[in-house]
Structures are given as structure tokens and as C-alpha cells.
Scaffold this motif. Structure first.
Motif, mmCIF file in Angstrom:
data_model
loop_
_atom_site.group_PDB
_atom_site.id
_atom_site.type_symbol
_atom_site.label_atom_id
_atom_site.label_comp_id
_atom_site.label_asym_id
_atom_site.label_seq_id
_atom_site.Cartn_x
_atom_site.Cartn_y
_atom_site.Cartn_z
ATOM 1 N N ALA A 315 11.657 -37.045 -17.768
ATOM 2 C CA ALA A 315 12.475 -37.947 -16.953
ATOM 3 C C ALA A 315 11.893 -38.068 -15.551
ATOM 4 C CB ALA A 315 13.913 -37.439 -16.893
ATOM 5 N N ARG A 316 11.520 -36.932 -14.956
ATOM 6 C CA ARG A 316 10.960 -36.955 -13.597
ATOM 7 C C ARG A 316 9.640 -37.722 -13.582
ATOM 8 N NH1 ARG A 316 10.815 -33.831 -8.795
ATOM 9 N NH2 ARG A 316 9.451 -35.018 -7.399
ATOM 10 N N ALA A 317 8.770 -37.471 -14.563
ATOM 11 C CA ALA A 317 7.475 -38.159 -14.610
ATOM 12 C C ALA A 317 7.660 -39.663 -14.772
ATOM 13 C CB ALA A 317 6.635 -37.602 -15.754
ATOM 14 N N LEU A 318 8.582 -40.081 -15.634
ATOM 15 C CA LEU A 318 8.823 -41.509 -15.869
ATOM 16 C C LEU A 318 9.352 -42.200 -14.613
ATOM 17 C CD1 LEU A 318 10.336 -41.184 -19.437
ATOM 18 C CD2 LEU A 318 8.198 -42.371 -18.866
ATOM 19 N N VAL A 319 10.197 -41.493 -13.863
ATOM 20 C CA VAL A 319 10.679 -42.053 -12.596
ATOM 21 C C VAL A 319 9.511 -42.233 -11.635
ATOM 22 C CG1 VAL A 319 12.075 -41.598 -10.536
ATOM 23 C CG2 VAL A 319 13.042 -41.193 -12.804
ATOM 24 N N GLU A 320 8.676 -41.199 -11.517
ATOM 25 C CA GLU A 320 7.553 -41.272 -10.588
ATOM 26 C C GLU A 320 6.578 -42.386 -10.974
ATOM 27 O OE1 GLU A 320 7.377 -39.735 -7.846
ATOM 28 O OE2 GLU A 320 8.927 -38.210 -8.093
ATOM 29 N N LEU A 321 6.484 -42.674 -12.275
ATOM 30 C CA LEU A 321 5.608 -43.744 -12.750
ATOM 31 C C LEU A 321 6.314 -45.093 -12.782
ATOM 32 C CD1 LEU A 321 3.840 -41.807 -15.659
ATOM 33 C CD2 LEU A 321 2.829 -42.500 -13.471
ATOM 34 N N ARG A 322 7.568 -45.108 -12.301
ATOM 35 C CA ARG A 322 8.376 -46.327 -12.196
ATOM 36 C C ARG A 322 8.676 -46.946 -13.562
ATOM 37 N NH1 ARG A 322 9.085 -47.650 -7.139
ATOM 38 N NH2 ARG A 322 9.796 -49.756 -7.638
ATOM 39 N N ARG A 323 8.770 -46.112 -14.573
ATOM 40 C CA ARG A 323 9.140 -46.550 -15.919
ATOM 41 C C ARG A 323 10.640 -46.274 -16.091
ATOM 42 N NH1 ARG A 323 4.163 -43.907 -19.295
ATOM 43 N NH2 ARG A 323 5.578 -44.270 -21.072
ATOM 44 N N GLY A 324 11.429 -47.083 -15.393
ATOM 45 C CA GLY A 324 12.855 -46.807 -15.250
ATOM 46 C C GLY A 324 13.643 -46.801 -16.539
ATOM 47 N N THR A 325 13.423 -47.783 -17.411
ATOM 48 C CA THR A 325 14.199 -47.870 -18.652
ATOM 49 C C THR A 325 13.977 -46.641 -19.520
ATOM 50 O OG1 THR A 325 14.074 -50.286 -18.611
ATOM 51 C CG2 THR A 325 14.604 -49.256 -20.722
ATOM 52 N N GLU A 326 12.722 -46.198 -19.610
ATOM 53 C CA GLU A 326 12.418 -44.994 -20.394
ATOM 54 C C GLU A 326 13.007 -43.745 -19.738
ATOM 55 O OE1 GLU A 326 8.109 -45.188 -22.137
ATOM 56 O OE2 GLU A 326 8.177 -46.413 -20.300
ATOM 57 N N ALA A 327 12.985 -43.718 -18.410
ATOM 58 C CA ALA A 327 13.565 -42.569 -17.703
ATOM 59 C C ALA A 327 15.061 -42.487 -17.957
ATOM 60 C CB ALA A 327 13.283 -42.680 -16.205
ATOM 61 N N VAL A 328 15.749 -43.629 -17.898
ATOM 62 C CA VAL A 328 17.195 -43.644 -18.163
ATOM 63 C C VAL A 328 17.486 -43.105 -19.554
ATOM 64 C CG1 VAL A 328 19.179 -45.151 -18.562
ATOM 65 C CG2 VAL A 328 17.773 -45.460 -16.525
ATOM 66 N N GLU A 329 16.646 -43.440 -20.523
ATOM 67 C CA GLU A 329 16.852 -42.949 -21.889
ATOM 68 C C GLU A 329 16.783 -41.421 -21.928
ATOM 69 O OE1 GLU A 329 17.655 -42.898 -25.905
ATOM 70 O OE2 GLU A 329 17.904 -44.488 -24.421
ATOM 71 N N GLN A 330 15.844 -40.836 -21.185
ATOM 72 C CA GLN A 330 15.763 -39.375 -21.139
ATOM 73 C C GLN A 330 16.984 -38.780 -20.454
ATOM 74 O OE1 GLN A 330 13.521 -37.665 -22.904
ATOM 75 N NE2 GLN A 330 12.825 -39.713 -23.519
ATOM 76 N N PHE A 331 17.474 -39.437 -19.408
ATOM 77 C CA PHE A 331 18.685 -38.957 -18.735
ATOM 78 C C PHE A 331 19.904 -39.070 -19.653
ATOM 79 C CE2 PHE A 331 16.333 -39.475 -14.666
ATOM 80 C CZ PHE A 331 16.605 -38.222 -14.140
ATOM 81 N N ARG A 332 19.915 -40.059 -20.539
ATOM 82 C CA ARG A 332 21.023 -40.139 -21.520
ATOM 83 C C ARG A 332 21.018 -38.915 -22.419
ATOM 84 N NH1 ARG A 332 19.511 -45.833 -22.391
ATOM 85 N NH2 ARG A 332 20.898 -47.135 -21.128
#
Length: 366
Positions: A315-332
Motif C-alpha cells: 500500500a505504501r509503495a503504491l501510494v509513493e508510485l501514485r498508483r492510487g486505485t491499486e493502493a486503495v484496494e490494498q487498504f480495503r
């Protein structure tokens, strides 16, 4: 006055002083008079950066009020932990006996019971008295002593640790080392005591060759042991006994073995970023690791014991890479759990760090 001028030269303290000045004005006080009414905890509150409001529930995420920094454990594990804390060793012993040679799961339970025993060893003492040669009790004992040693030392930088703390630290580490050797003798195939010895090796400041001897003991029993890899990565960090290059090499070698270890380059990027390496999260090795890790998390690794921690790094890596939709999925998937190691380094607290990056993910996903 000079102190205030110094505060204003540092962005985070400048923000603190602006907040204090604003609240002082509301109360009809000067900034100096208002500051005299504040305790240390009040001042700390002003240092915490605000989190921009975000309606995370729109994204299927739990509200901020429900976030917890405590691990959300499966019921059998949670029950064993509660019983152990209450002085009853039997549920923990039964749980470990049932786990058998699922080494990752075994290590996670041993670590959990070891943490409990480090604070109150009533159950562990009773367990060892009832079963003196029980390998499971011996493994928990070694882990508990290691935890006690690090509690004595504290997590502070060495220059802030007193000589008395260091003496206590080394004395208990000696006991932990002896206990880990006993545990290893009672269960020769078990990598768990060897994973514990990785932490002991750090505390005893083993050189590279000495540490590799311990590491060889882990690999001989389980070359994919998740907890041991997590502990060894710390050893190879520049802040301990390695270098940035040695850390990355270790992380890449681990990730190449199996997708369940593909979080290691993400942890390396996190450590490098924390140490001030610019654009560490933009390293091409981070994206390559995510390509291996994400499918495993959604498939075979969905219920693995360390998956919540791996998801937190993802989740942290996806946020840093600005891949927001994928990051939200990990936070779910993470739900309300902010227990991942990636959130724990923040001086503002794990919950604040978790919520900050979760909000960033949602803004990017918009």
C-alpha cells in the motif's frame, strides 16, 4: 526569544508555532503566555501535521475512529494470546502443537507469545515447569528473553542509551542466546530459534561472517522463512551493520526466491527513504517487486500469517508510485489495521501514518 527564532527555522516547529499563536490569539493571550500553560503533551499535539479531510468511506474503507494499531489476529491465535496473558499456557501450547512444521505460522505465534511473556512470564514459567523439555516452550522462552533485552536497551539511538542500559541489555542477551541454543537443540529442524538468533546477533554486534553463520542456520532449515528475512534485512541496513548496497542485494536475493518474499525490496526502499535517500521509492526494483507480490497476495498468500504486513508495504509503495486505485484496494484488505511495520517508524504514531497515506491513496484514486 532566541529559542523561538530557532524554532521558526525548522518547518515542523514553524508550523507548531503558527498553531500555538493562532490558539493564543483566540484566548486573548500572547504566544509566550499561552506557551507557559502548555505541558509537553500539549506541545507534541501541535507538532503533528494535520491530515487533510477525506471521505474514505466512499471508497469502502472504515472511518478513522475505527483504526487500530493492534494486530487483528485469527480467533485461535487471539484466544491463545489472551489466555497466555492471563497465566494459562495450555491454549498456546495446543496451538503450536497443531501448527507443526508450518514454519512461518509457528514463528508468528512464538513471537506473539514471546511478546506477552516479556511483560509477564507467569504462563511461560508454569509451562516450562510442567514440560521442562518442551521445544515449543523453549522457543517462546528464547524469544521472550530477546524481547526483554531490547526493552532494556530501548529503540533509541545508541548515543542516547545509558551505560547501565547497555550492561543490562548484554546480560539478558547472553541469557537469550543460551536459551535459543537450547531451543535449537530440542527441535533441530525448527528455524524459529535461528530467526530469534538473528535479533540476538544484532544486539551482540556480530560481524558479517558471524552473522552469516547464524543465517546459514536459518537457510538450512527454511530458506523462505519470512520472519528471519525481516530480521536479517535490518542487520544489513546502513543504520545497523550493513550498507545501502548490501541491504538491496539481500532484498533482491530474497525476493527472487519466492513471491512471499517480494516485499523485501519494498522494505529496502522504505529504509532507504527513511535514511534520506532521494527517490528511493522510484527505484525500478520496487515496481518489479510489486509485480511479483501483488498476484501472490490476491492468490496463494491471501491468508498467510505475514500477509497484513506485506500488504502494508505494498500500500505504501503504491501510494509513493501514485498508483492510487491499486493502493486503495490494498487498504480495503487492511481494513482498520494499522499494525504493519511500515507505519511504525513515524514519530507521529502508526495510526497517523496509516491514515495519512490512506488519504493520499484516496485522493490519487479520485
Amino acid at each position: 526569544m532566541l529559542g523561538l527564532i530557532k524554532l521558526y527555522t525548522v518547518p515542523r516547529y514553524r508550523r507548531m508555532m503558527k498553531g500555538i499563536a493562532k490558539d493564543a490569539k483566540k484566548r486573548g493571550l500572547t504566544t509566550s503566555d499561552y506557551m507557559r500553560t502548555l505541558g509537553s503533551s500539549d506541545l507534541a499535539r501541535y507538532l503533528v501535521p494535520p491530515i487533510k479531510p477525506m471521505d474514505v468511506e466512499r471508497f469502502g474503507l472504515p472511518p478513522d475512529a475505527k483504526i487500530t494499531t493492534k494486530p487483528l489476529l485469527p480467533k485461535p491465535v487471539r484466544d491463545a494470546k489472551v489466555a497466555h496473558a492471563a497465566g494459562n499456557w495450555q491454549p498456546g501450547a495446543d496451538l503450536l502443537a497443531g501448527i507443526g512444521k508450518d514454519w512461518d505460522r509457528r514463528s508468528s505465534v512464538v513471537s506473539l507469545l514471546g511478546e506477552v511473556a516479556a511483560d509477564d512470564d507467569t504462563a511461560l514459567k508454569a509451562w516450562r515447569a510442567a514440560r521442562p523439555d518442551d521445544a515449543d516452550a523453549a522457543a517462546v522462552h528464547a524469544d521472550a528473553l530477546t524481547n526483554v533485552a531490547w526493552q532494556i536497551r530501548s529503540a533509541r539511538q545508541a548515543k542516547y542509551v545509558s551505560a547501565e542500559q547497555f550492561r543490562g541489555f548484554q546480560r539478558v542477551l547472553d541469557e537469550a542466546d543460551e536459551a535459543s541454543q537450547t531451543a535449537a537443540e530440542l527441535a533441530p529442524d525448527d528455524p524459529t530459534p535461528w530467526a530469534t538468533r538473528c535479533m540476538i546477533a544484532m544486539g551482540r554486534q556480530y560481524g558479517h561472517d558471524e552473522f552469516r553463520t547464524v543465517w546459514d542456520g536459518v537457510l538450512a532449515r527454511d530458506p523462505l522463512h519470512v520472519h528471519a528475512h525481516a530480521r536479517a534485512l535490518q542487520y544489513w541496513c546502513d543504520k545497523w551493520f550493513g550498507t545501502n548496497d548490501l541491504m538491496w542485494t539481500f532484498a533482491e536475493e530474497g525476493a527472487a526466491k519466492h513471491p512471499k518474499l517480494a516485499w523485501l525490496p519494498l522494505a529496502a526502499a522504505f529504509e532507504a527513504s527513511f535514511a534520506g535517500v532521494k527517490d528511493a521509492w522510484r527505484d525500478k526494483r520496487v515496481e518489479a517487486a510489486l509485480d511479483r507480490l501483488l498476484p501472490w497476495l490476491d492468490g496463494e498468500g491471501r491468508d498467510a500469517p505475514d500477509t497484513p504486513n506485506s500488504r502494508a508495504f505494498a500500500a505504501r509503495a503504491l501510494v509513493e508510485l501514485r498508483r492510487g486505485t491499486e493502493a486503495v484496494e490494498q487498504f480495503r484488505h487492511l481494513g482498520r489495521s494499522a499494525s504493519g511495520r511500515v507505519w511504525s517508524y513515524s514519530g507521529y504514531g502508526a495510526s497517523h501514518e496509516f491514515r495519512t497515506h490512506r488519504n493520499r491513496a484516496c485522493r490519487l484514486a479520485k
